[in-house]
Design a protein around this motif. Structure first.
Motif, PDB file in Angstrom:
ATOM      1  N   TYR A 125     107.650  38.861  59.193  1.00  9.35           N
ATOM      2  CA  TYR A 125     106.515  39.183  58.320  1.00  9.35           C
ATOM      3  C   TYR A 125     105.216  38.717  58.976  1.00  9.35           C
ATOM      4  CZ  TYR A 125     110.056  40.240  54.888  1.00  9.35           C
ATOM      5  OH  TYR A 125     111.136  40.797  54.246  1.00  9.35           O
ATOM      6  N   TYR A 126     104.375  39.710  59.369  1.00 10.05           N
ATOM      7  CA  TYR A 126     103.120  39.435  60.055  1.00 10.05           C
ATOM      8  C   TYR A 126     101.948  39.731  59.116  1.00 10.05           C
ATOM      9  CZ  TYR A 126     106.067  39.495  64.234  1.00 10.05           C
ATOM     10  OH  TYR A 126     107.049  39.236  65.164  1.00 10.05           O
ATOM     11  N   ASN A 127     101.050  38.762  58.986  1.00  9.02           N
ATOM     12  CA  ASN A 127      99.872  38.910  58.141  1.00  9.02           C
ATOM     13  C   ASN A 127      99.017  40.079  58.632  1.00  9.02           C
ATOM     14  OD1 ASN A 127      97.183  38.466  56.982  1.00  9.02           O
ATOM     15  ND2 ASN A 127      97.997  36.481  56.338  1.00  9.02           N
ATOM     16  N   VAL A 128      98.633  40.988  57.712  1.00  8.11           N
ATOM     17  CA  VAL A 128      97.904  42.192  58.116  1.00  8.11           C
ATOM     18  C   VAL A 128      96.471  41.888  58.521  1.00  8.11           C
ATOM     19  CG1 VAL A 128      99.291  43.733  56.690  1.00  8.11           C
ATOM     20  CG2 VAL A 128      97.202  42.715  55.738  1.00  8.11           C
ATOM     21  N   GLN A 129      95.978  40.691  58.194  1.00  6.69           N
ATOM     22  CA  GLN A 129      94.599  40.362  58.541  1.00  6.69           C
ATOM     23  C   GLN A 129      94.473  39.835  59.962  1.00  6.69           C
ATOM     24  OE1 GLN A 129      92.201  41.253  56.552  1.00  6.69           O
ATOM     25  NE2 GLN A 129      93.628  41.869  54.925  1.00  6.69           N
ATOM     26  N   GLU A 145     100.358  35.028  47.634  1.00  7.58           N
ATOM     27  CA  GLU A 145     100.834  36.395  47.830  1.00  7.58           C
ATOM     28  C   GLU A 145     100.033  36.983  48.982  1.00  7.58           C
ATOM     29  OE1 GLU A 145     102.099  37.775  43.312  1.00  7.58           O
ATOM     30  OE2 GLU A 145     100.238  38.514  44.199  1.00  7.58           O
ATOM     31  N   VAL A 146     100.736  37.452  50.018  1.00  4.95           N
ATOM     32  CA  VAL A 146     100.057  37.924  51.229  1.00  4.95           C
ATOM     33  C   VAL A 146     100.604  39.290  51.618  1.00  4.95           C
ATOM     34  CG1 VAL A 146      99.615  37.461  53.669  1.00  4.95           C
ATOM     35  CG2 VAL A 146      99.673  35.563  52.031  1.00  4.95           C
ATOM     36  N   VAL A 147      99.708  40.220  51.912  1.00  2.00           N
ATOM     37  CA  VAL A 147     100.136  41.512  52.442  1.00  2.00           C
ATOM     38  C   VAL A 147     100.525  41.327  53.902  1.00  2.00           C
ATOM     39  CG1 VAL A 147      99.503  43.899  52.924  1.00  2.00           C
ATOM     40  CG2 VAL A 147      98.643  42.778  50.862  1.00  2.00           C
ATOM     41  N   CYS A 148     101.748  41.729  54.203  1.00  7.89           N
ATOM     42  CA  CYS A 148     102.277  41.594  55.564  1.00  7.89           C
ATOM     43  C   CYS A 148     102.848  42.922  56.036  1.00  7.89           C
ATOM     44  CB  CYS A 148     103.379  40.537  55.610  1.00  7.89           C
ATOM     45  SG  CYS A 148     102.829  38.850  55.298  1.00  7.89           S
TER      46      CYS A 148
END
Length: 461
Positions: free
Chosen positions: A437-441, A419-422
């Motif tokens: 969907y781009y990874n926020v990190q 599960e990844v915040v994007c």
């Protein structure tokens, strides 16, 4: 048991003419309904009743539902076979719409059989995709387009898979003719499965490749955890569960307990009939007393509510049943029903793994479909961060040919149970809509989804 077998053989004899008709005659007309992937196709448990009469009645219901499934699959196979041998656009469109109806009808029948979710997941997904795919191709023809070579090859692969399913179901029909008892087999439970489900094992044909698309909203069938995370509290009694169901369906509802499911989710199962004679199957979790699924057919006729009112009804129902700060992330309207995917939010981050699906009938205003399986599987307290990568930076990463429509933060389910915040960016080119969907990190592109819209459907972002 001898008396029961005699009764069942008598019941099977009554079906002889029907089975012959199903196997040899492939023509029915069904109403177009769209049920979610894994969403409304949940099996209902069997009551271990001491009443032989009740058991025989329940067996007859299961057999009738099975024959309806067989009928739908036979018809679907027939339509696909004709499609692959037709060159007329008008006739192709007619067959595609009929195939979509047949696939949707098959979903309804599957939902009415005592099948374990784990065993039938691929079959449910197959018929759900066929329903959406054929409808989309029909829309393409209606707008003056033609079926491409890729379309035709996909339809040929789909036909092969459906033909295998048809053969499987017809083989099982012969077992019924020889005295096989669905009720007995469905009570023979091994872990999360039962003998009946394993007999009708799900099909998966890796040769069928649909276009990357969203027919049921983004991440609509995401279950990223094998362990149930979203249930809490003590087990409730059957009586308390019944009272809670009635509080959710106040419209002159009568209710009948029809058994319990012991499996991945342990549930009490009820048949509810409201004042407008809509019949619903409702599953409530034994732990915590939460509505897990609702499955039924709504009314046909003049609409008494509009889309906005249906959305309000769906959001209120989800909120009452524990979905916090829900937002509608996808919707579709087909005939007399509105289908909505609702996701909870946390810190203004949309939680896609925790989606619930709701179907509202526009004639009666009744909740006639609900699936919170993903929610109660995945929902847990999470320490979410929006990272350092910004929405502005995400939009700048989208290829220049696209026009940006919107962006927002979302927790998305990805491969390897991640599960990844994007940052979700919706963008369009001259013909299509995509989600990036781009990874926020670190700004890495984690996923891209292409949307195929139909005249009947709409996306709410």
């Amino acid at each position: 048991m001898e008396n029961k077998n005699q009764s069942m053989l008598s019941s099977n004899n009554k079906h002889d003419k029907k089975k012959n008709k199903i196997i040899t005659t492939l023509s029915i007309t069904t109403a177009l309904l769209a049920l979610s992937t894994t969403g409304f196709a949940i099996g209902f448990g069997i009551s271990q009743s001491n009443s032989m009469k009740y058991q025989n009645q329940l067996e007859n219901v299961y057999e009738s539902n099975f024959y309806s499934l067989l009928d739908s699959v036979n018809n679907l196979d027939n339509k696909l076979s004709k499609l692959n041998n037709s060159t007329s656009s008008d006739y192709q469109r007619k067959l595609l719409l009929e195939a979509s109806s047949n696939a949707s009808e098959a979903e309804i029948s599957i939902a009415s059989l005592p099948l374990s979710q784990n065993d039938i997941e691929e079959t449910v997904k197959l018929v759900n995709q066929i329903s959406g795919y054929t409808t989309t191709l029909a829309d393409k023809l209606a707008k003056g387009g033609e079926l491409s070579q890729d379309d035709l090859e996909t339809l040929q692969n789909v036909e092969q898979t459906v033909d295998a399913l048809k053969t499987q179901l017809n083989d099982f029909a012969r077992k019924l003719d020889k005295g096989y008892v669905i009720l007995d087999a469905s009570m023979n439970i091994d872990t999360d499965s039962n003998e009946f489900s394993r007999t009708l094992a799900s099909l998966k044909n890796n040769n069928v490749e649909y276009p990357t698309m969203i027919y049921d909203g983004p991440f609509s069938d995401s279950v990223v955890n094998s362990k149930i995370k979203g249930l809490s509290g003590e087990n409730i009694s059957k009586e308390d569960a019944q009272d809670k169901v009635l509080k959710n369906f106040k419209d002159g509802a009568s209710i009948e307990y029809v058994g319990n499911t012991e499996g991945r989710f342990n549930t009490y199962n009820f048949r509810v009939t409201n004042s407008t004679e809509e019949k619903l199957y409702v599953q409530m979790t034994q732990q915590g007393g939460n509505i897990l699924t609702v499955s039924g057919a709504g009314l046909n006729g003049l609409h008494s509510i509009d889309f906005e009112q249906a959305s309000k009804i769906a959001l209120e129902f989800a909120s009452i049943n524990g979905i916090e700060n829900g937002v509608i992330v996808w919707s579709d309207t087909l005939d007399n029903d509105v289908y909505l995917n609702i996701a909870p939010t946390s810190k203004n981050i949309v939680l896609y793994p925790d989606l619930v699906k709701v179907k509202v009938n526009l004639v009666s205003g009744t909740i006639v479909g609900y699936d919170a399986t993903s929610y109660f599987t995945n929902h847990t307290s999470r320490n979410l961060s929006k990272g350092s990568f910004t929405e502005t930076e995400a939009k700048a990463k989208v290829p220049d040919k696209f026009e940006i429509v919107s962006s927002r933060y979302a927790l998305v389910p990805l491969d390897y149970n991640r599960e990844v915040v994007c940052i979700e960016v919706q963008a369009t080119d001259s013909e299509n809509t995509f989600y990036f969907y781009y990874n926020v990190q670190d700004g890495i592109l984690e996923n891209v989804l292409k949307v195929i819209n139909t005249d009947e459907g709409s996306l709410l972002m």
